[in-house]
Design an enzyme around this catalytic site. Structure first.
Site, PDB file in Angstrom:
ATOM      1  N   SER A 191       3.273   1.713   3.356  1.00 49.30           N
ATOM      2  CA  SER A 191       4.469   2.530   3.116  1.00 49.30           C
ATOM      3  C   SER A 191       5.172   2.698   4.461  1.00 49.30           C
ATOM      4  O   SER A 191       4.525   2.918   5.486  1.00 49.30           O
ATOM      5  CB  SER A 191       4.074   3.900   2.576  1.00 49.30           C
ATOM      6  OG  SER A 191       5.173   4.781   2.703  1.00 49.30           O
ATOM      7  N   TRP A 234       1.348   5.715   0.677  1.00 49.11           N
ATOM      8  CA  TRP A 234       1.285   6.585   1.858  1.00 49.11           C
ATOM      9  C   TRP A 234       0.164   7.609   1.826  1.00 49.11           C
ATOM     10  O   TRP A 234      -0.054   8.310   2.803  1.00 49.11           O
ATOM     11  CB  TRP A 234       2.620   7.339   2.039  1.00 49.11           C
ATOM     12  CG  TRP A 234       3.175   7.935   0.772  1.00 49.11           C
ATOM     13  CD1 TRP A 234       4.214   7.438   0.045  1.00 49.11           C
ATOM     14  CD2 TRP A 234       2.733   9.111   0.068  1.00 49.11           C
ATOM     15  NE1 TRP A 234       4.437   8.214  -1.072  1.00 49.11           N
ATOM     16  CE2 TRP A 234       3.543   9.247  -1.087  1.00 49.11           C
ATOM     17  CE3 TRP A 234       1.723  10.048   0.293  1.00 49.11           C
ATOM     18  CZ2 TRP A 234       3.386  10.285  -1.998  1.00 49.11           C
ATOM     19  CZ3 TRP A 234       1.555  11.086  -0.626  1.00 49.11           C
ATOM     20  CH2 TRP A 234       2.385  11.200  -1.745  1.00 49.11           C
ATOM     21  N   CYS A 289      -5.053   9.682  -6.134  1.00 51.14           N
ATOM     22  CA  CYS A 289      -4.887   9.134  -7.484  1.00 51.14           C
ATOM     23  C   CYS A 289      -6.037   9.523  -8.401  1.00 51.14           C
ATOM     24  O   CYS A 289      -5.902   9.452  -9.614  1.00 51.14           O
ATOM     25  CB  CYS A 289      -4.714   7.625  -7.421  1.00 51.14           C
ATOM     26  SG  CYS A 289      -5.932   6.849  -6.361  1.00 51.14           S
ATOM     27  N   ALA A 313       0.832  -1.214   0.000  1.00 52.26           N
ATOM     28  CA  ALA A 313       0.000   0.000   0.000  1.00 52.26           C
ATOM     29  C   ALA A 313       0.865   1.263   0.000  1.00 52.26           C
ATOM     30  O   ALA A 313       2.006   1.242   0.479  1.00 52.26           O
ATOM     31  CB  ALA A 313      -0.912  -0.015   1.225  1.00 52.26           C
ATOM     32  N   GLU A 366       1.913  12.341 -13.604  1.00 54.41           N
ATOM     33  CA  GLU A 366       1.245  12.507 -12.318  1.00 54.41           C
ATOM     34  C   GLU A 366       2.048  13.487 -11.455  1.00 54.41           C
ATOM     35  O   GLU A 366       3.251  13.331 -11.301  1.00 54.41           O
ATOM     36  CB  GLU A 366       1.186  11.139 -11.633  1.00 54.41           C
ATOM     37  CG  GLU A 366       0.168  11.058 -10.556  1.00 54.41           C
ATOM     38  CD  GLU A 366       0.033   9.644 -10.012  1.00 54.41           C
ATOM     39  OE1 GLU A 366       1.016   8.893 -10.013  1.00 54.41           O
ATOM     40  OE2 GLU A 366      -1.071   9.314  -9.558  1.00 54.41           O
ATOM     41  N   GLU A 373      -3.472  -1.326  -8.654  1.00 53.74           N
ATOM     42  CA  GLU A 373      -4.152  -0.019  -8.625  1.00 53.74           C
ATOM     43  C   GLU A 373      -3.048   1.021  -8.690  1.00 53.74           C
ATOM     44  O   GLU A 373      -2.324   1.232  -7.714  1.00 53.74           O
ATOM     45  CB  GLU A 373      -4.926   0.151  -7.309  1.00 53.74           C
ATOM     46  CG  GLU A 373      -6.067  -0.815  -7.132  1.00 53.74           C
ATOM     47  CD  GLU A 373      -7.289  -0.465  -7.952  1.00 53.74           C
ATOM     48  OE1 GLU A 373      -7.318   0.633  -8.543  1.00 53.74           O
ATOM     49  OE2 GLU A 373      -8.191  -1.298  -8.021  1.00 53.74           O
ATOM     50  N   LYS A 378       2.032  -4.802   3.477  1.00 50.21           N
ATOM     51  CA  LYS A 378       3.148  -3.886   3.732  1.00 50.21           C
ATOM     52  C   LYS A 378       2.678  -2.468   3.450  1.00 50.21           C
ATOM     53  O   LYS A 378       2.436  -2.096   2.294  1.00 50.21           O
ATOM     54  CB  LYS A 378       4.350  -4.210   2.832  1.00 50.21           C
ATOM     55  CG  LYS A 378       5.589  -3.433   3.271  1.00 50.21           C
ATOM     56  CD  LYS A 378       6.600  -3.239   2.176  1.00 50.21           C
ATOM     57  CE  LYS A 378       6.417  -2.002   1.377  1.00 50.21           C
ATOM     58  NZ  LYS A 378       6.523  -0.715   2.077  1.00 50.21           N
TER      59      LYS A 378
HETATM   60  P1  NDP Z   1       5.238   3.787  -4.756  1.00 49.40           P
HETATM   61  O1  NDP Z   1       4.893   3.038  -5.994  1.00 49.40           O
HETATM   62  O2  NDP Z   1       6.536   4.471  -4.677  1.00 49.40           O
HETATM   63  O3  NDP Z   1       5.161   2.804  -3.506  1.00 49.40           O
HETATM   64  C1  NDP Z   1       4.026   2.021  -3.244  1.00 49.40           C
HETATM   65  C2  NDP Z   1       4.399   0.917  -2.273  1.00 49.40           C
HETATM   66  O4  NDP Z   1       5.258  -0.024  -2.937  1.00 49.40           O
HETATM   67  C3  NDP Z   1       5.176   1.393  -1.050  1.00 49.40           C
HETATM   68  O5  NDP Z   1       4.752   0.656   0.080  1.00 49.40           O
HETATM   69  C4  NDP Z   1       6.605   1.055  -1.451  1.00 49.40           C
HETATM   70  O6  NDP Z   1       7.487   0.960  -0.372  1.00 49.40           O
HETATM   71  C5  NDP Z   1       6.411  -0.263  -2.152  1.00 49.40           C
HETATM   72  N1  NDP Z   1       7.520  -0.688  -2.993  1.00 49.40           N
HETATM   73  C6  NDP Z   1       8.487   0.068  -3.568  1.00 49.40           C
HETATM   74  N2  NDP Z   1       9.342  -0.731  -4.274  1.00 49.40           N
HETATM   75  C7  NDP Z   1       8.898  -2.008  -4.138  1.00 49.40           C
HETATM   76  C8  NDP Z   1       9.349  -3.281  -4.622  1.00 49.40           C
HETATM   77  N3  NDP Z   1      10.420  -3.399  -5.424  1.00 49.40           N
HETATM   78  N4  NDP Z   1       8.658  -4.396  -4.269  1.00 49.40           N
HETATM   79  C9  NDP Z   1       7.555  -4.283  -3.487  1.00 49.40           C
HETATM   80  N5  NDP Z   1       7.103  -3.116  -2.986  1.00 49.40           N
HETATM   81  C10 NDP Z   1       7.741  -1.978  -3.320  1.00 49.40           C
HETATM   82  O7  NDP Z   1       4.005   4.784  -4.516  1.00 49.40           O
HETATM   83  P2  NDP Z   1       3.842   5.865  -3.365  1.00 49.40           P
HETATM   84  O8  NDP Z   1       3.909   5.231  -2.031  1.00 49.40           O
HETATM   85  O9  NDP Z   1       4.752   6.986  -3.706  1.00 49.40           O
HETATM   86  O10 NDP Z   1       2.299   6.291  -3.583  1.00 49.40           O
HETATM   87  C11 NDP Z   1       1.893   7.170  -4.545  1.00 49.40           C
HETATM   88  C12 NDP Z   1       1.415   6.438  -5.793  1.00 49.40           C
HETATM   89  O11 NDP Z   1       0.319   5.574  -5.476  1.00 49.40           O
HETATM   90  C13 NDP Z   1       0.860   7.390  -6.837  1.00 49.40           C
HETATM   91  O12 NDP Z   1       1.337   7.025  -8.108  1.00 49.40           O
HETATM   92  C14 NDP Z   1      -0.646   7.169  -6.762  1.00 49.40           C
HETATM   93  O13 NDP Z   1      -1.344   7.482  -7.918  1.00 49.40           O
HETATM   94  C15 NDP Z   1      -0.731   5.736  -6.422  1.00 49.40           C
HETATM   95  N6  NDP Z   1      -2.028   5.444  -5.807  1.00 49.40           N
HETATM   96  C16 NDP Z   1      -2.962   4.775  -6.550  1.00 49.40           C
HETATM   97  C17 NDP Z   1      -4.221   4.525  -6.033  1.00 49.40           C
HETATM   98  C18 NDP Z   1      -5.224   3.749  -6.817  1.00 49.40           C
HETATM   99  O14 NDP Z   1      -6.190   3.300  -6.232  1.00 49.40           O
HETATM  100  N7  NDP Z   1      -5.051   3.558  -8.115  1.00 49.40           N
HETATM  101  C19 NDP Z   1      -4.601   4.969  -4.702  1.00 49.40           C
HETATM  102  C20 NDP Z   1      -3.539   5.650  -3.993  1.00 49.40           C
HETATM  103  C21 NDP Z   1      -2.295   5.880  -4.560  1.00 49.40           C
HETATM  104  P3  NDP Z   1       8.407   2.257  -0.043  1.00 49.40           P
HETATM  105  O15 NDP Z   1       7.512   3.139   0.710  1.00 49.40           O
HETATM  106  O16 NDP Z   1       9.533   1.726   0.694  1.00 49.40           O
HETATM  107  O17 NDP Z   1       8.836   2.831  -1.375  1.00 49.40           O
END
Ligand code: NDP
Length: 495
Positions: free
Chosen positions: A176, A150, A283, A148, A383, A249, A174
């Site tokens: 953020s 943040w 998003c 998920a 974005e 998503e 997991k």
């Molecule tokens: P990220 O894609 O950077 O991170 C999402 C999650 O993935 C975090 O928990 C992150 O951990 C984890 N992650 C990163 N690298 C890996 C990996 N190699 N393997 C597994 N997990 C990993 O997104 P953000 O947290 O920056 O969130 C913002 C994004 O989420 C925007 O693009 C937004 O549009 C999207 N979003 C989409 C929604 C929807 O319903 N479509 C709803 C809400 C947000 P870590 O924090 O350590 O990087």
């Protein structure tokens, strides 16, 4: 210093065995909790706990699962003040938003899935061959690995966990590592309500240290990911190697189309609320407003006026309308995009600055309104995830739809008009998972959320989410009792 056990495994908080984490308040930069993050060993322990819990949980009746989830909703309601306060501080949300949107939405979602747990559907059983009764079993997959972001930590945890456990799966989620605190409270509330240990597990750590081993773990049957398109592609590639089901998503770049017969005041208010909700870190936020030329100047003027009235302030103040961005690093990214738009000739009508009012380390950014950007520019195509609305003019309805569809994303959109034929055509022609008519943002637990194109696939919320978290099994039973069946003759004709 608030030292905490940041993992929730097998029904109890425990320390991770990975690198230390400091969790900060985006509004002030203050450290609000510290603890050890998760690593691959913790991921393995969480998956083992979920696997151990699966047989018992999947074997309970839908009614038994439903009763516990109704109790979970009740515990959340009882703890709603604490949840809102924690979400507000950790994610930098104004307390009104945290209470009225994040927490209220999560309680409603929990209550919805408590009821929906008893409504899993399939095709009617029937004799399709004439000689057999065919029936459908809808079965849970096993251990779900969820990741998920943040921006809405509590709601994203709820959207991932609730349909999965309602259908009889167990989950390792997991969050953020920036925003785990409300997710931990959500899982603890489930355990307090009586969900067996191991049904929900929370693995707090970075994507690389905790997310990747979770996704790659062989006992994880499905990966459910919400986050950016870039990381989603990596997660999908890792899951593909083991033929795991994937639900993605991803990001969005929602168009907001205002036809010349729209109510201009409603559209301007909708644009400001839709662009600034959660400081634009949403998003589905309205990011690209396309306004038919006769309304363009009036719309831009009114949006600017309304943006001037948005109050930035401490997140705990009920008078605060908009809080900070998640971090100063993210603010730099948002500001960089605004600056590059300005340098390439766009006009920054409002904002584009760090506000005069801001606590020393708070990641605040002014509501920002931009005109004159090119359709193919970064600020229109990529974005931003900040409080930035770009407004562009159009002339014909066909042009508006073409512009609305002209990005890689397809999560959400809105169309504004008093003409039912226009809005019906827009809702048909815009390629997005949700099209609002004369509004932008509202969501309901009963209806699905999910994307087209690079915004991903699969649905969160609603009974449609069960399609992601269940397998369909066909059971075909002979009803003739005959040893020699007519179809055997195709293969052999012995007496
Ligand atoms: P990220 O894609 O950077 O991170 C999402 C999650 O993935 C975090 O928990 C992150 O951990 C984890 N992650 C990163 N690298 C890996 C990996 N190699 N393997 C597994 N997990 C990993 O997104 P953000 O947290 O920056 O969130 C913002 C994004 O989420 C925007 O693009 C937004 O549009 C999207 N979003 C989409 C929604 C929807 O319903 N479509 C709803 C809400 C947000 P870590 O924090 O350590 O990087």
């Amino acid at each position: 210093m608030n030292q905490q056990d940041l993992q929730f495994i097998g029904g109890a908080r425990r320390s991770g065995s990975g690198a230390p984490l400091s969790i900060t308040a985006p509004a002030t930069g203050a450290v609000i909790a510290t603890g050890a993050g998760a690593n691959a060993a913790d991921a393995a322990a969480a998956v083992a706990a979920a696997r151990d819990a699966f047989g018992d949980w999947a074997g309970r009746t839908p009614g038994a699962r439903s009763d516990l989830m109704h109790e979970w909703a009740r515990v959340l309601r009882e703890r709603s003040g604490e949840l809102a306060a924690v979400e507000s501080v950790n994610a930098g949300k104004p307390i009104r938003l945290a209470g009225e949107f994040d927490v209220a939405g999560t309680i409603d979602n929990t209550a919805f899935f408590a009821g929906a747990a008893r409504q899993l559907e399939g095709k009617a059983a029937a004799e399709y061959s004439g000689d057999h009764t065919s029936s459908i079993r809808r079965e849970p997959l096993g251990v779900i690995g969820s990741i998920a972001p943040w921006n809405y930590p509590l709601q994203m945890a709820a959207w991932k966990i609730l349909p999965a456990v309602a259908a009889g799966n167990t989950v390792v989620l997991k969050p953020s590592e920036l925003t785990p605190l409300s997710t931990l409270l959500f899982a603890e509330a489930g355990t307090a309500a009586g969900l067996p240990p191991g049904v929900i597990n929370v693995l707090t750590g970075t994507g690389v240290a905790a997310g990747q081993p979770l996704v790659e773990h062989p006992a994880v049957a499905m990966v459910s990911f919400t986050g950016s398109t870039a990381v989603g592609k990596r997660v999908a590639a890792a899951a593909a190697g083991a033929v795991k089901r994937v639900h993605l998503e991803l990001g969005g770049k929602a168009p907001f189309v205002v036809f010349d017969d729209a109510d201009p005041e409603a559209a301007a208010r909708g644009a400001v609320a839709g662009a600034l909700i959660n400081a634009g870190q949403d998003c589905t936020a309205a990011t690209r407003a396309y306004v038919q030329r006769p309304l363009f100047e009036e719309f831009v003027g009114r949006v600017a006026e309304l943006m001037d009235r948005v109050t930035l302030g401490p997140v705990e103040d009920p008078g605060t309308d908009m809080g900070p961005l998640i971090s100063r690093a993210h603010r730099e990214k948002v500001h960089g995009m605004v600056e590059r738009a300005r340098e390439s000739g766009a006009k920054v009508v409002r904002g584009g600055r760090i506000p005069a009012w801001t606590p020393a380390a708070g990641a605040y950014y002014e509501p920002t309104l931009i005109t004159g950007a090119a359709q193919d520019s970064e600020i229109v195509q990529r974005e931003i995830f900040g409080p930035v609305l770009v407004v562009l003019p159009f002339d014909t309805d066909d042009e508006a739809i073409a512009l609305a569809n002209d990005t890689d994303y397809g999560l959400a959109a809105s169309a504004w008009s008093r003409d039912v034929f226009r809005t019906q055509r827009a809702s048909r022609d815009i390629r997005a998972g949700c099209v609002w008519i004369n509004d932008h943002i509202p969501i309901v637990s009963e209806m699905p959320h999910g994307g087209y194109k690079s915004s991903g696939f699969g649905k969160d919320m609603s009974a449609y989410a069960f399609e992601e978290y269940t397998n369909i099994k066909h059971v075909m039973s002979d009803i003739t009792g005959a040893a020699r069946k007519p179809w055997h003759d195709v293969i052999f004709q012995a007496e």
